[in-house]
Scaffold this active site. Structure first.
Site, PDB file in Angstrom:
ATOM      1  N   GLY A 169       0.828  -1.197   0.000  1.00 18.75           N
ATOM      2  CA  GLY A 169       0.000   0.000   0.000  1.00 18.75           C
ATOM      3  C   GLY A 169       0.860   1.243   0.000  1.00 18.75           C
ATOM      4  O   GLY A 169       0.440   2.311   0.452  1.00 18.75           O
ATOM      5  N   ALA A 170       2.079   1.109  -0.529  1.00 18.58           N
ATOM      6  CA  ALA A 170       3.080   2.171  -0.438  1.00 18.58           C
ATOM      7  C   ALA A 170       2.714   3.423  -1.223  1.00 18.58           C
ATOM      8  O   ALA A 170       3.267   4.501  -0.958  1.00 18.58           O
ATOM      9  CB  ALA A 170       4.434   1.650  -0.914  1.00 18.58           C
ATOM     10  N   THR A 171       1.791   3.318  -2.179  1.00 14.05           N
ATOM     11  CA  THR A 171       1.454   4.484  -2.993  1.00 14.05           C
ATOM     12  C   THR A 171       0.342   5.328  -2.380  1.00 14.05           C
ATOM     13  O   THR A 171       0.042   6.412  -2.881  1.00 14.05           O
ATOM     14  CB  THR A 171       1.044   4.055  -4.414  1.00 14.05           C
TER      15      THR A 171
ATOM     16  N   ARG B 199      -1.739   7.494   0.777  1.00  9.67           N
ATOM     17  CA  ARG B 199      -1.320   8.627   1.606  1.00  9.67           C
ATOM     18  C   ARG B 199      -0.618   8.148   2.873  1.00  9.67           C
ATOM     19  O   ARG B 199       0.422   8.702   3.252  1.00  9.67           O
ATOM     20  CB  ARG B 199      -2.505   9.536   1.934  1.00  9.67           C
TER      21      ARG B 199
ATOM     22  N   HIS C 239     -13.828  11.779   9.185  1.00  5.45           N
ATOM     23  CA  HIS C 239     -12.616  11.587   8.399  1.00  5.45           C
ATOM     24  C   HIS C 239     -12.780  12.243   7.033  1.00  5.45           C
ATOM     25  O   HIS C 239     -13.869  12.665   6.657  1.00  5.45           O
ATOM     26  CB  HIS C 239     -12.308  10.098   8.213  1.00  5.45           C
TER      27      HIS C 239
ATOM     28  N   THR D 224      -4.189  -1.160   8.321  1.00  3.36           N
ATOM     29  CA  THR D 224      -5.419  -1.105   7.532  1.00  3.36           C
ATOM     30  C   THR D 224      -6.634  -1.223   8.437  1.00  3.36           C
ATOM     31  O   THR D 224      -6.653  -2.054   9.344  1.00  3.36           O
ATOM     32  CB  THR D 224      -5.437  -2.254   6.501  1.00  3.36           C
TER      33      THR D 224
ATOM     34  N   THR E 119     -10.530   2.995  14.425  1.00  3.58           N
ATOM     35  CA  THR E 119     -10.309   3.594  15.743  1.00  3.58           C
ATOM     36  C   THR E 119     -11.597   3.637  16.548  1.00  3.58           C
ATOM     37  O   THR E 119     -11.620   3.316  17.739  1.00  3.58           O
ATOM     38  CB  THR E 119      -9.748   5.022  15.587  1.00  3.58           C
TER      39      THR E 119
ATOM     40  N   LYS F  89     -11.792   8.160   2.781  1.00  5.97           N
ATOM     41  CA  LYS F  89     -11.733   6.990   3.647  1.00  5.97           C
ATOM     42  C   LYS F  89     -12.854   6.033   3.259  1.00  5.97           C
ATOM     43  O   LYS F  89     -14.028   6.404   3.259  1.00  5.97           O
ATOM     44  CB  LYS F  89     -11.859   7.394   5.120  1.00  5.97           C
TER      45      LYS F  89
END
Length: 256
Positions: A9-11, A13, A131, A76, A142, A135
């Protein structure tokens, strides 16, 4: 010797921020930036896999990492108590370590601990979370975790939630109404409101930028290198296990 890290999921935010934090840490080396187009075996040479993807694919990514013997950090959302129970068994079977982090913000962790401490003293409790509009899940991870911990602190005593069957009253999570807002201009915000005779207590946490997550990401990285079994939340990583764990028995009546 640096610990090798792959970020799935590196791309995104959060994924981009995670990569920055890994690269800045002298004890860790970023060896793979994984995206939805990456092959399943990509990043297999890493010792740690950080998953910050999407609820629909997170479980498969984490299971694959555990099967390879990797330690795992899950950032996640969407990991319900049922999915966590399954994950706990998988981590145990793999004889590994994993930490699931509903929120990397230190303020959010502390806010949840304070809400847990207040939970036995009020019967009317509701959670409101907001949020950014991108999202994909609601309620947030949370908010779900906060509701579960608040309910746990009440030791089975139900929350007073009138007309809970009405859709406008929010979704019941562990018996507590949770309301989700998705708004432009918001990064993240959570309020836990406690109502009692003649008073309302509100525990509020606001996130103004992604910089709020840096310290928590670093803490999770350092913790997972020696973690055993499944850990949920940053409390242990931050040394906050006892904070907010008030006596869950019904408090004594106090005369005004």
């Amino acid at each position: 010797m640096s610990n090798r890290v792959a970020v799935s999921g590196a791309t995104g935010r959060l994924g981009s921020l995670v990569c920055e934090v890994v690269e800045e840490h002298p004890d860790f080396e970023l060896v793979a930036r994984l995206s939805s187009t990456s092959a399943p075996e990509a990043g297999a040479d890493a010792e740690i896999l950080i998953d910050v993807t999407h609820p629909d694919v997170s479980e498969d990514i984490v299971s694959r990492a555990l099967a390879r013997g990797q330690r795992v950090i899950v950032g996640t959302s969407g990991w319900s108590s049922e999915r966590l129970a399954v994950l706990e068994r998988r981590v145990s079977d793999a004889d590994g370590g994993a930490i699931v982090v509903p929120n990397f913000s230190l303020g959010s962790v502390l806010g949840t601990a304070l809400a847990r401490a207040a939970a036995p003293y009020f019967d009317a409790i509701e959670i409101i979370e907001a949020h950014h509009p991108q999202k994909v899940d609601s309620p947030s991870g949370t908010a779900v975790r906060t509701a579960e911990l608040v309910a746990e602190a009440r030791a089975g005593r139900p929350v007073d939630a009138p007309f809970a069957e009405q859709p406008a009253r929010g979704e019941l999570v562990a018996g507590i109404p949770v309301h989700s807002l998705r708004l432009a201009g918001v990064v993240a915000k959570q309020e836990v409101r406690f109502g009692g005779p003649g008073e309302v207590l509100t525990v509020t946490h606001d996130t103004h930028s992604n910089d709020a997550y840096r310290a928590g990401i670093r803490a999770a990285l350092e913790f997972v290198t020696t973690a055993s079994g499944l850990t949920v939340g940053l409390d242990r990583a931050l040394g906050l296990e006892g904070l907010g764990r008030a006596n869950s028995s019904h408090p004594a009546e106090v005369s005004a």
